[in-house]
Structures are given as structure tokens and as C-alpha cells.
Design a protein around this motif. Structure first.
Motif, short mmCIF file in Angstrom:
data_model
loop_
_atom_site.label_atom_id
_atom_site.label_comp_id
_atom_site.label_asym_id
_atom_site.label_seq_id
_atom_site.Cartn_x
_atom_site.Cartn_y
_atom_site.Cartn_z
N ARG A 145 0.71 -1.58 0.21
CA ARG A 145 -0.08 0.08 0.04
C ARG A 145 1.01 0.76 -0.28
O ARG A 145 0.42 2.61 -0.79
N TRP A 146 2.13 1.11 0.35
CA TRP A 146 3.28 1.99 0.29
C TRP A 146 4.50 2.04 1.30
O TRP A 146 5.07 0.26 0.46
N GLN A 165 -4.50 4.23 -2.11
CA GLN A 165 -5.10 3.29 -1.59
C GLN A 165 -6.10 3.00 -2.31
O GLN A 165 -6.37 3.96 -2.99
N VAL A 166 -6.85 1.60 -2.74
CA VAL A 166 -7.55 0.72 -2.95
C VAL A 166 -9.06 1.99 -2.57
O VAL A 166 -9.25 2.60 -2.42
N CYS A 167 -9.18 1.47 -4.08
CA CYS A 167 -11.03 2.75 -4.44
C CYS A 167 -12.41 1.86 -3.87
O CYS A 167 -12.37 0.66 -2.71
N GLN A 168 -13.20 2.46 -3.38
CA GLN A 168 -14.29 2.06 -2.54
C GLN A 168 -15.12 1.03 -3.38
O GLN A 168 -15.13 0.53 -2.51
N TYR A 169 -15.17 1.04 -4.74
CA TYR A 169 -16.25 0.31 -4.90
C TYR A 169 -14.62 -0.26 -6.38
O TYR A 169 -14.29 0.24 -6.53
N HIS A 170 -15.29 -1.80 -6.14
CA HIS A 170 -14.05 -2.79 -7.43
C HIS A 170 -15.00 -3.38 -8.03
O HIS A 170 -15.70 -4.13 -7.56
N GLY A 171 -14.72 -4.46 -9.36
CA GLY A 171 -14.79 -5.02 -9.98
C GLY A 171 -14.78 -5.89 -9.23
O GLY A 171 -13.92 -6.84 -8.57
N ARG A 172 -15.75 -7.12 -10.25
CA ARG A 172 -15.23 -8.99 -9.89
C ARG A 172 -14.00 -8.79 -10.14
O ARG A 172 -13.28 -8.49 -10.71
N PRO A 200 -10.52 -2.96 3.34
CA PRO A 200 -8.38 -2.86 2.83
C PRO A 200 -8.78 -1.10 2.69
O PRO A 200 -7.71 -0.95 3.88
N ARG A 201 -10.03 -0.43 2.94
CA ARG A 201 -9.89 0.72 3.46
C ARG A 201 -9.50 1.44 4.76
O ARG A 201 -8.66 2.62 5.05
N GLN A 202 -10.00 0.74 5.71
CA GLN A 202 -10.05 1.51 6.79
C GLN A 202 -8.67 0.54 7.40
O GLN A 202 -8.04 0.92 7.91
N ALA A 203 -8.38 -0.24 7.15
CA ALA A 203 -6.93 -0.89 7.54
C ALA A 203 -6.06 -0.49 6.71
O ALA A 203 -5.50 0.20 7.35
N PHE A 204 -6.14 0.44 6.23
CA PHE A 204 -5.28 1.46 5.42
C PHE A 204 -4.85 3.05 6.05
O PHE A 204 -3.90 3.10 6.36
N ILE A 205 -5.94 2.92 5.81
CA ILE A 205 -6.35 4.36 6.87
C ILE A 205 -5.33 4.03 8.70
O ILE A 205 -4.74 5.32 8.55
N GLN A 206 -5.71 3.30 9.29
CA GLN A 206 -5.70 2.35 10.27
C GLN A 206 -3.95 2.64 9.99
O GLN A 206 -2.79 3.50 11.03
N ASP A 227 -2.26 8.57 -4.63
CA ASP A 227 -3.66 8.47 -5.31
C ASP A 227 -4.55 7.96 -4.07
O ASP A 227 -4.12 6.74 -3.57
N PHE A 228 -4.86 8.94 -3.16
CA PHE A 228 -6.02 8.71 -2.55
C PHE A 228 -7.47 7.72 -2.48
O PHE A 228 -8.13 7.42 -1.83
N ASN A 229 -7.99 7.77 -3.94
CA ASN A 229 -9.15 7.47 -3.82
C ASN A 229 -9.97 8.01 -3.30
O ASN A 229 -11.13 7.28 -2.65
N GLU A 230 -10.06 9.27 -2.86
CA GLU A 230 -10.56 10.06 -1.87
C GLU A 230 -10.58 11.30 -1.73
O GLU A 230 -9.08 11.44 -2.01
N ALA A 231 -11.13 12.51 -1.43
CA ALA A 231 -11.38 13.87 -1.27
C ALA A 231 -11.69 13.90 0.00
O ALA A 231 -12.13 13.51 0.98
N ILE A 232 -9.85 15.10 0.33
CA ILE A 232 -9.92 15.01 1.46
C ILE A 232 -10.75 16.09 2.30
O ILE A 232 -10.83 16.69 3.64
N HIS A 233 -11.10 17.00 1.49
CA HIS A 233 -12.16 18.15 1.95
C HIS A 233 -13.37 17.60 2.41
O HIS A 233 -14.37 18.15 3.62
N GLU A 234 -13.69 16.35 2.01
CA GLU A 234 -15.33 15.67 2.26
C GLU A 234 -14.80 15.28 4.25
O GLU A 234 -14.11 15.08 4.79
N GLN A 235 -16.06 15.38 4.59
CA GLN A 235 -16.45 15.01 5.96
C GLN A 235 -15.73 14.06 6.48
O GLN A 235 -15.55 13.79 7.44
#
Length: 322
Positions: A145-146, A165-172, A200-206, A227-235
Motif C-alpha cells: 500500500r506504500w 489506497q484502493v477505491c471504495q468500489y471494485h470490480g469482480r 481494506p480501506r479502513q485498514a489502510f487508514i489505520q 493516489d488516495f481515491n477520496e477527496a480530502i475535504h469531505e467530512q
């Protein structure tokens, strides 16, 4: 071919949108290809794959671009290549040796094995030429992851982290980057007899926050790129939590005056590629900017760069290598 089709992943929540009209614009400072003598340059990009083959795929071209731009440290995500394979890793290092007098490559991926070189995800960080004399240590995340390099300065250590960081939704598919991490997390939680497990996303942040906090406890200044696959300004942004907890500044939001511009994924509208940095390093920056899509290295993500004053960053002039 079947494996590659089954591992297609969505890169952003807004992946179905058309390319935005600002995709050909530069945001921030224009990169001067002839870097000043007293400049340390970092270049960052999601590569969207190396297309690995017996000649190294796109890696020779990428190294040639870095050399022409006089890049000192390159941070890459989504190599989509199994850098755990000995032949792949040694070939990448050999190609680096042909383009740079000195180099240090640190690449990371999951422990998942593949028959071929193609493997979604992964990160890498490459130090080129004289700056390699300042390398103190390196690290690889267990799930790719890094990757990071720590550089010694006169009064501090500077750790540069290249993350994905992997995206929130992933394909099959069972070999997407998210699926690889999920499988590894399942095994780890079973071994630890945990009744619940993180996504995976929770584990990445932690895990990333713990890694940065440990680095800061060792008195290291941080440059976190990727590439963090999320906008940092979102709550609810996990990266916003890391920035607040670790006291890191959103570099481009500070320089451009907004945390929302520009869009950095070609089929999205959000800024998901950015740099978080220790405030103590901000005064040493001489230039920084986002480049147009595909301007130097073809990809569906913007390249971005930071120029530092070498004397101010390291508190001394780096001696040229023989």
C-alpha cells in the motif's frame, strides 16, 4: 487475458463521468525541465500500469522521462506489476542503472502470487543520482500500500512516502488490488483470533496513520504522496483524519486556495491525488504544480511535482557522486 479482464477496477466514485474540460490545464507552477542547480525535485503519478513485457514494458520510457526532467525522487502508484518476482525486480533495477548514475528503487506489492507479471496495485519510490547519498533507510508495506525512503538532513530526517489506497468500489475478480488486500486481512485476523476485521480501506487508514505517527515519534518530517481515491475535504474522509491527527498540511490546497481543484482522475471530478506534508517543510518549497493529463507519462491520472531548495531542505549542498 481472462485474468486481466476479471481484474478491472474502478478508480473513483465518479468513474462514469466524461473527461472534464480542465484536463489540458496546468494548476500551480509550470515545471521547468532544466532544474536549477539548487533544486530537489519530486515527481508523483499513478502510472495505471507498466504493461510489463520482456523489454520492461513502459519502465524504460518512464525512466527516460524522469532523467530528462532531472527528477531526484519519483513516487508511483498502481504499477500493476508483480515486483515480488525476481526477474521483474532485477530488470527494473537494471533499467534504472542505464538511465541514472546512481539509483535506489523500493517497490511494494501484496504477497499474492501470480503466474504472469501482471498484478493489480502496488507502489514504488525511486531515488536518482546524487540524492541517494542522503538515504538513511527504506520501508515497504506488507500489502504494497506504500513504499518509503528516509533521507538524512543536517538537523532532521525527511521521510517521503508513496501510497495508494484502493477505491471504495471494485470490480469482480479475485486478484484486484482490493481483493488481494482483503484476502490477506482475513488470514491475519484469523491468525490473531479476531472476531471482526477491517475493510481494506479502513485498514489502510489505520495502518498508514500508525506508520506516520511512529515516523514522527522518531523526529522525521513527512512528505506523503499518492493516489488516495477520496477527496480530502469531505467530512468522512479517512485521509482528512490522518492529516488532522498527524498535523500534516494539504500542500496543493494551500497553494491553490481550494481543496477541490483540480480533478486528478481523467474520468472523475474529484481531486484524489495529492500531497500531505509536515508544515516545517513548506518554507523550503520553490515550486509545485499539477500537470495536464498524459503530458509526460500517459496515464488517466495527472502527474504532480514539488521543487525544494536543496540547501534549505538538507541544510547543506549535496556533493556530486563520482
Amino acid at each position: 487475458m481472462i485474468e486481466e479482464l476479471n481484474t478491472y477496477t474502478y478508480d473513483d466514485l465518479d468513474d462514469t463521468q466524461d473527461a472534464m474540460p480542465n484536463q489540458c490545464e496546468t494548476y500551480g507552477d509550470n515545471l521547468e525541465e532544466e532544474a536549477q542547480h539548487d533544486t530537489t525535485r519530486i515527481y508523483i503519478q499513478n502510472l495505471n500500469g507498466l504493461r510489463w513485457d520482456e523489454d520492461g514494458g513502459r519502465w524504460p520510457f518512464i525512466c527516460n522521462v524522469l532523467a530528462s526532467m532531472q527528477v531526484d525522487v519519483a513516487c508511483f502508484s498502481e504499477l500493476n506489476t508483480d515486483t515480488n518476482k525476481y526477474k521483474v525486480r532485477t530488470a527494473m533495477e537494471s533499467i534504472c542503472q542505464r538511465h541514472f548514475q546512481q539509483s535506489r528503487l523500493v517497490a511494494a506489492t501484496t504477497s499474492h502470487t501470480t503466474r504472469r507479471a501482471y498484478k493489480p496495485g502496488g507502489t514504488a519510490i525511486l531515488a536518482c543520482n546524487n540524492i541517494t547519498t542522503q538515504i538513511k533507510s527504506h520501508s515497504r508495506d506488507r500489502m504494497g500500500r506504500w513504499s518509503s525512503l528516509a533521507f538524512t538532513a543536517a538537523t532532521q530526517t525527511i521521510r517521503i512516502i508513496s501510497a495508494y489506497q484502493v477505491c471504495q468500489y471494485h470490480g469482480r475478480g479475485t486478484t484486484t488490488a482490493s481483493s488481494q488486500q482483503e484476502a490477506q486481512l482475513i488470514v491475519e485476523h484469523q491468525q490473531a483470533n479476531h472476531s471482526s476485521r477491517l475493510s481494506p480501506r479502513q485498514a489502510f487508514i489505520q495502518d498508514l496513520q500508525a506508520f506516520i505517527s511512529l515516523s514522527q515519534a522518531l523526529k522525521e518530517a513527512i512528505i506523503l504522496t499518492g493516489d488516495f481515491n477520496e477527496a480530502i475535504h469531505e467530512q468522512q474522509s479517512g485521509m482528512r483524519g490522518i492529516a488532522n491527527t498527524c498535523g500534516l498540511v494539504d500542500l496543493f490546497a494551500s497553494r491553490l486556495g481550494s481543496p477541490e481543484i483540480p480533478s486528478t482522475y481523467q474520468r472523475g471530478s474529484k481531486r484524489i491525488d495529492y500531497v500531505l506534508i509536515s508544515p516545517v517543510l513548506l518554507p523550503h518549497i520553490t515550486a509545485a504544480g499539477y500537470e495536464p493529463f498524459g503530458y509526460r507519462i500517459p496515464s488517466d491520472h495527472r502527474g504532480m511535482y514539488i521543487d525544494f531548495s536543496t540547501d534549505a531542505l538538507f541544510q547543506h549542498t549535496i556533493a556530486p557522486l563520482a
